[in-house]
Scaffold this motif. Structure first.
Motif, PDB file in Angstrom:
ATOM      1  N   VAL A   1       0.816  -1.213   0.000  1.00 31.73           N
ATOM      2  CA  VAL A   1       0.000   0.000   0.000  1.00 31.73           C
ATOM      3  C   VAL A   1       0.851   1.266   0.000  1.00 31.73           C
ATOM      4  CG1 VAL A   1      -1.593   1.359   1.418  1.00 31.73           C
ATOM      5  CG2 VAL A   1      -2.003  -1.083   1.072  1.00 31.73           C
ATOM      6  N   GLY A   2       1.880   1.303   0.861  1.00 29.75           N
ATOM      7  CA  GLY A   2       2.580   2.565   1.090  1.00 29.75           C
ATOM      8  C   GLY A   2       4.011   2.644   0.635  1.00 29.75           C
ATOM      9  N   GLY A   3       4.605   1.530   0.236  1.00 31.61           N
ATOM     10  CA  GLY A   3       6.002   1.562  -0.165  1.00 31.61           C
ATOM     11  C   GLY A   3       6.201   2.141  -1.557  1.00 31.61           C
ATOM     12  N   SER A   4       7.367   2.729  -1.771  1.00 34.09           N
ATOM     13  CA  SER A   4       7.704   3.194  -3.118  1.00 34.09           C
ATOM     14  C   SER A   4       8.027   1.992  -3.997  1.00 34.09           C
ATOM     15  CB  SER A   4       8.926   4.110  -3.053  1.00 34.09           C
ATOM     16  OG  SER A   4      10.077   3.375  -2.668  1.00 34.09           O
ATOM     17  N   ASP A   5       8.092   2.208  -5.293  1.00 37.79           N
ATOM     18  CA  ASP A   5       8.425   1.111  -6.200  1.00 37.79           C
ATOM     19  C   ASP A   5       9.781   0.516  -5.839  1.00 37.79           C
ATOM     20  OD1 ASP A   5       8.017  -0.439  -8.788  1.00 37.79           O
ATOM     21  OD2 ASP A   5       9.913   0.579  -9.213  1.00 37.79           O
ATOM     22  N   ALA A   6      10.739   1.360  -5.509  1.00 41.77           N
ATOM     23  CA  ALA A   6      12.068   0.857  -5.152  1.00 41.77           C
ATOM     24  C   ALA A   6      12.002   0.030  -3.869  1.00 41.77           C
ATOM     25  CB  ALA A   6      13.040   2.017  -4.988  1.00 41.77           C
ATOM     26  N   GLN A   7      11.245   0.495  -2.883  1.00 37.18           N
ATOM     27  CA  GLN A   7      11.109  -0.256  -1.638  1.00 37.18           C
ATOM     28  C   GLN A   7      10.405  -1.584  -1.880  1.00 37.18           C
ATOM     29  OE1 GLN A   7       9.097   2.852   0.565  1.00 37.18           O
ATOM     30  NE2 GLN A   7      10.904   3.215   1.861  1.00 37.18           N
ATOM     31  N   GLN A   8       9.364  -1.562  -2.689  1.00 37.19           N
ATOM     32  CA  GLN A   8       8.646  -2.793  -2.983  1.00 37.19           C
ATOM     33  C   GLN A   8       9.546  -3.790  -3.708  1.00 37.19           C
ATOM     34  OE1 GLN A   8       5.325  -1.166  -5.140  1.00 37.19           O
ATOM     35  NE2 GLN A   8       4.080  -0.897  -3.290  1.00 37.19           N
TER      36      GLN A   8
ATOM     37  N   VAL B   1       5.483   6.324  10.913  1.00 37.52           N
ATOM     38  CA  VAL B   1       6.152   5.603   9.833  1.00 37.52           C
ATOM     39  C   VAL B   1       6.383   4.160  10.267  1.00 37.52           C
ATOM     40  CG1 VAL B   1       7.297   7.634   8.855  1.00 37.52           C
ATOM     41  CG2 VAL B   1       8.433   6.320  10.666  1.00 37.52           C
ATOM     42  N   MET B   2       6.631   3.313   9.283  1.00 33.76           N
ATOM     43  CA  MET B   2       7.053   1.951   9.546  1.00 33.76           C
ATOM     44  C   MET B   2       8.502   1.841   9.091  1.00 33.76           C
ATOM     45  SD  MET B   2       5.644  -0.913  10.755  1.00 33.76           S
ATOM     46  CE  MET B   2       3.972  -1.248  10.193  1.00 33.76           C
ATOM     47  N   VAL B   3       9.376   1.512  10.027  1.00 33.06           N
ATOM     48  CA  VAL B   3      10.801   1.418   9.729  1.00 33.06           C
ATOM     49  C   VAL B   3      11.181  -0.060   9.673  1.00 33.06           C
ATOM     50  CG1 VAL B   3      13.110   2.138  10.391  1.00 33.06           C
ATOM     51  CG2 VAL B   3      11.130   3.546  11.038  1.00 33.06           C
ATOM     52  N   PHE B   4      11.674  -0.492   8.523  1.00 33.79           N
ATOM     53  CA  PHE B   4      12.080  -1.884   8.357  1.00 33.79           C
ATOM     54  C   PHE B   4      13.538  -2.001   8.791  1.00 33.79           C
ATOM     55  CE2 PHE B   4       8.186  -1.787   6.173  1.00 33.79           C
ATOM     56  CZ  PHE B   4       7.747  -3.084   5.991  1.00 33.79           C
ATOM     57  N   VAL B   5      13.737  -2.524   9.990  1.00 37.48           N
ATOM     58  CA  VAL B   5      15.048  -2.543  10.629  1.00 37.48           C
ATOM     59  C   VAL B   5      15.682  -3.918  10.474  1.00 37.48           C
ATOM     60  CG1 VAL B   5      16.297  -2.211  12.792  1.00 37.48           C
ATOM     61  CG2 VAL B   5      14.228  -0.861  12.316  1.00 37.48           C
ATOM     62  N   PRO B   6      16.914  -3.993   9.982  1.00 33.19           N
ATOM     63  CA  PRO B   6      17.589  -5.301   9.924  1.00 33.19           C
ATOM     64  C   PRO B   6      17.717  -5.889  11.317  1.00 33.19           C
ATOM     65  CG  PRO B   6      18.775  -3.646   8.637  1.00 33.19           C
ATOM     66  CD  PRO B   6      17.740  -2.907   9.421  1.00 33.19           C
ATOM     67  N   ARG B   7      17.411  -7.156  11.435  1.00 38.67           N
ATOM     68  CA  ARG B   7      17.451  -7.805  12.740  1.00 38.67           C
ATOM     69  C   ARG B   7      18.832  -7.735  13.386  1.00 38.67           C
ATOM     70  NH1 ARG B   7      18.360  -9.492  16.840  1.00 38.67           N
ATOM     71  NH2 ARG B   7      17.578 -11.314  17.979  1.00 38.67           N
TER      72      ARG B   7
ATOM     73  N   ILE C   1      19.507   4.244  10.802  1.00 36.37           N
ATOM     74  CA  ILE C   1      18.465   3.876   9.842  1.00 36.37           C
ATOM     75  C   ILE C   1      18.739   4.514   8.484  1.00 36.37           C
ATOM     76  CG2 ILE C   1      15.998   4.020   9.310  1.00 36.37           C
ATOM     77  CD1 ILE C   1      16.705   2.143  11.655  1.00 36.37           C
ATOM     78  N   GLN C   2      18.681   3.695   7.442  1.00 34.91           N
ATOM     79  CA  GLN C   2      18.806   4.198   6.085  1.00 34.91           C
ATOM     80  C   GLN C   2      17.452   4.749   5.607  1.00 34.91           C
ATOM     81  OE1 GLN C   2      21.750   4.365   4.505  1.00 34.91           O
ATOM     82  NE2 GLN C   2      22.629   3.484   6.380  1.00 34.91           N
ATOM     83  N   PRO C   3      17.440   5.834   4.849  1.00 32.10           N
ATOM     84  CA  PRO C   3      16.165   6.416   4.399  1.00 32.10           C
ATOM     85  C   PRO C   3      15.287   5.433   3.638  1.00 32.10           C
ATOM     86  CG  PRO C   3      17.984   7.929   3.985  1.00 32.10           C
ATOM     87  CD  PRO C   3      18.600   6.646   4.423  1.00 32.10           C
ATOM     88  N   GLU C   4      15.905   4.523   2.902  1.00 30.14           N
ATOM     89  CA  GLU C   4      15.112   3.594   2.090  1.00 30.14           C
ATOM     90  C   GLU C   4      14.405   2.529   2.937  1.00 30.14           C
ATOM     91  OE1 GLU C   4      19.547   2.460   1.496  1.00 30.14           O
ATOM     92  OE2 GLU C   4      18.335   4.298   1.739  1.00 30.14           O
ATOM     93  N   TRP C   5      14.680   2.480   4.227  1.00 32.97           N
ATOM     94  CA  TRP C   5      13.982   1.549   5.107  1.00 32.97           C
ATOM     95  C   TRP C   5      12.725   2.161   5.725  1.00 32.97           C
ATOM     96  CZ3 TRP C   5      18.948   0.250   8.397  1.00 32.97           C
ATOM     97  CH2 TRP C   5      19.866  -0.441   7.583  1.00 32.97           C
ATOM     98  N   ILE C   6      12.471   3.435   5.457  1.00 34.27           N
ATOM     99  CA  ILE C   6      11.362   4.160   6.088  1.00 34.27           C
ATOM    100  C   ILE C   6      10.167   4.192   5.143  1.00 34.27           C
ATOM    101  CG2 ILE C   6      10.646   6.319   7.145  1.00 34.27           C
ATOM    102  CD1 ILE C   6      13.673   6.945   7.537  1.00 34.27           C
ATOM    103  N   VAL C   7       9.054   3.606   5.579  1.00 35.33           N
ATOM    104  CA  VAL C   7       7.844   3.526   4.757  1.00 35.33           C
ATOM    105  C   VAL C   7       6.742   4.350   5.425  1.00 35.33           C
ATOM    106  CG1 VAL C   7       6.066   1.975   3.823  1.00 35.33           C
ATOM    107  CG2 VAL C   7       8.461   1.237   3.914  1.00 35.33           C
ATOM    108  N   PRO C   8       6.068   5.230   4.682  1.00 38.36           N
ATOM    109  CA  PRO C   8       4.958   5.992   5.274  1.00 38.36           C
ATOM    110  C   PRO C   8       3.911   5.052   5.863  1.00 38.36           C
ATOM    111  CG  PRO C   8       5.523   6.839   3.103  1.00 38.36           C
ATOM    112  CD  PRO C   8       6.286   5.565   3.262  1.00 38.36           C
ATOM    113  N   PHE C   9       3.364   5.439   7.005  1.00 41.48           N
ATOM    114  CA  PHE C   9       2.376   4.588   7.661  1.00 41.48           C
ATOM    115  C   PHE C   9       1.075   5.326   7.929  1.00 41.48           C
ATOM    116  CE2 PHE C   9       0.950   1.955  11.420  1.00 41.48           C
ATOM    117  CZ  PHE C   9       0.712   0.808  10.682  1.00 41.48           C
TER     118      PHE C   9
END
Length: 428
Positions: free
Chosen positions: A130-137, A209-215, A246-254
């Motif tokens: 729903v909210g990720g950019s094409d690059a994030q997806q 935001v939803m931040v996709f953080v590496p474990r 956190i890298q900017p590309e890991w941040i997804v609008p929520f």
């Protein structure tokens, strides 16, 4: 295997029962292989049935001794089932919501915890869709197709409100994440942990935001400290985030995904309904052989076997009907949500939200009824520890507390009577 994981698995049952083994858990290894590519929805359902049959016999031991399902999760992931909702445009199967619900219910009937663990993984995939950019997806969907798993770090405890206090802020070196999370189902088994945070610095007010953080990022600590009476091996512990870069590309609008009509909430709730339904169906299936072979009829029934006791048959009939009705409402809500995903509008998303709320109310009551009747109709001997039947009730009772069903009844009634559109968030 890491020392932390090894020590968890070697803890004695008494240590597990007292939860005295609470330990920080090391990050999981990279996927050992690329998962199987599932060719059809029918194949996905068949694989789920095979895995459920494989795992059901050991579910009692996992629950009783609190054995984290490390091997089962790897098998689950390798099967390809964790990638079934990846959109076709990005190389996935993109199954219907009804197929997703059936997969979850099938696994939950065998083991409530295993049915629950991937719920937040699929939730994160919908957030990305729903909210990720094409690059994030492209990046994250490929990671899932390669076998990587998402956990979650959404909820926080210690406060009477639902405000998120985890902060994503600008620092000299870039974005930095700090916070404490709990109820983090699946985080122990994850390669990425989606974290709900408030992002400061882009405007006068923070945004969600939803931040996709590496474990394995520096500053991420995952602790196995879930102490609930049910869903004991879901890995629903805590996550601490201390100055995580956190890298900017890991941040997804929520927040924007709820300011506008989207299906994130309905999809999340379909999965919760499927978990309750599956546990209830598992309880019913456990009831049948026990009543036939072990239970005794009541003396006033005037029959020789419990399977001929008329009031037992009546009670079982009610359980069966309730579960079938819950399954039917779940299927209906999944089809309505499919339509809303294809054409999200205020009206279509509201219809999906209400339909899923209806399914949740019935899966809630049907699951609890089935677990209760397993013990009631089985009689006192059904409470013997050797059977482990209490796990069905503990699991469904624990999971049905995820969000209050009383508010779903309110939303359904307000929509039917007053045309009031329910609020858009993941809890409905």
């Amino acid at each position: 295997m890491s020392d932390a994981i090894s020590s968890l698995q070697s803890a004695t049952p008494a240590e597990r029962a007292a939860n005295s083994f609470r330990q920080v858990v090391a990050p999981v290894a990279a996927p050992r292989q690329r998962p199987h590519v599932i060719a059809s929805e029918a194949q996905a359902l068949a694989i789920a049935q095979q895995l459920a049959a494989q795992w059901a016999p050991s579910a009692l031991q996992r629950d009783r001794e609190r054995l984290m399902p490390w091997a089962e999760i790897e098998t689950y992931s390798d099967s390809g089932l964790w990638a079934i909702t990846v959109p076709k445009a990005y190389g996935g199967l993109q199954v219907s919501n009804w197929t997703l619900a059936q997969v979850i219910a099938t696994i939950a009937a065998a083991d409530g915890s295993l049915g629950h663990i991937p719920q937040n993984h699929f939730y994160a995939l919908e957030v990305l869709r729903v909210g990720g950019s094409d690059a994030q997806q492209r990046f994250f969907f490929e990671r899932v197709l390669a076998g990587e798993r998402f956990g979650n770090a959404l909820a926080e405890i210690g406060h009477r409100d639902h405000k998120r206090r985890t902060r994503l802020e600008q620092a000299a070196a870039g974005w930095v994440l700090n916070g404490e999370k709990f109820y983090c189902t699946g985080a122990i088994f994850a390669h990425w942990i989606p974290v709900q945070a408030m992002q400061w610095g882009e405007g006068p007010e923070p945004v969600s935001v939803m931040v996709f953080v590496p474990r394995d990022a520096v500053g991420v600590t995952v602790t196995d400290d879930w102490d609930g009476m049910g869903q004991r091996v879901t890995g629903s512990g805590s996550v601490s985030l201390q100055n995580v870069q956190i890298q900017p590309e890991w941040i997804v609008p929520f927040q924007v995904s709820f300011d506008n009509p989207t299906t994130i909430g309905p999809v999340a709730q379909i999965m919760h309904a499927a978990i309750d339904l599956g546990i209830g169906e598992g309880a019913l299936q456990a009831s049948l052989p026990f009543i036939r072979e072990q239970a005794r009829p009541w003396i006033d029934a005037g029959v020789a076997q419990a399977s001929d006791d008329p009031l037992t048959l009546q009670a079982l009939g009610k359980v069966d009907v309730r579960l079938h009705a819950a399954r039917a409402l779940l299927r209906r809500s999944a089809l309505i949500t499919d339509a809303a995903q294809a054409a999200p509008t205020e009206a279509s998303v509201a219809a999906a939200s209400v339909a899923v709320a209806e399914a949740r109310t019935l899966s809630h009551s049907a699951g609890l009824l089935a677990a209760n009747k397993l013990l009631e109709l089985g009689g006192t001997s059904a409470t013997f520890a050797a059977w482990g039947f209490d796990r069905y009730w503990r699991n469904v009772r624990t999971h049905t507390l995820h969000d209050p069903v009383r508010w779903k009844w309110h939303a359904i009634g307000n929509y039917a009577l007053n045309d009031v559109i329910p609020p858009r968030y993941g809890a409905l």
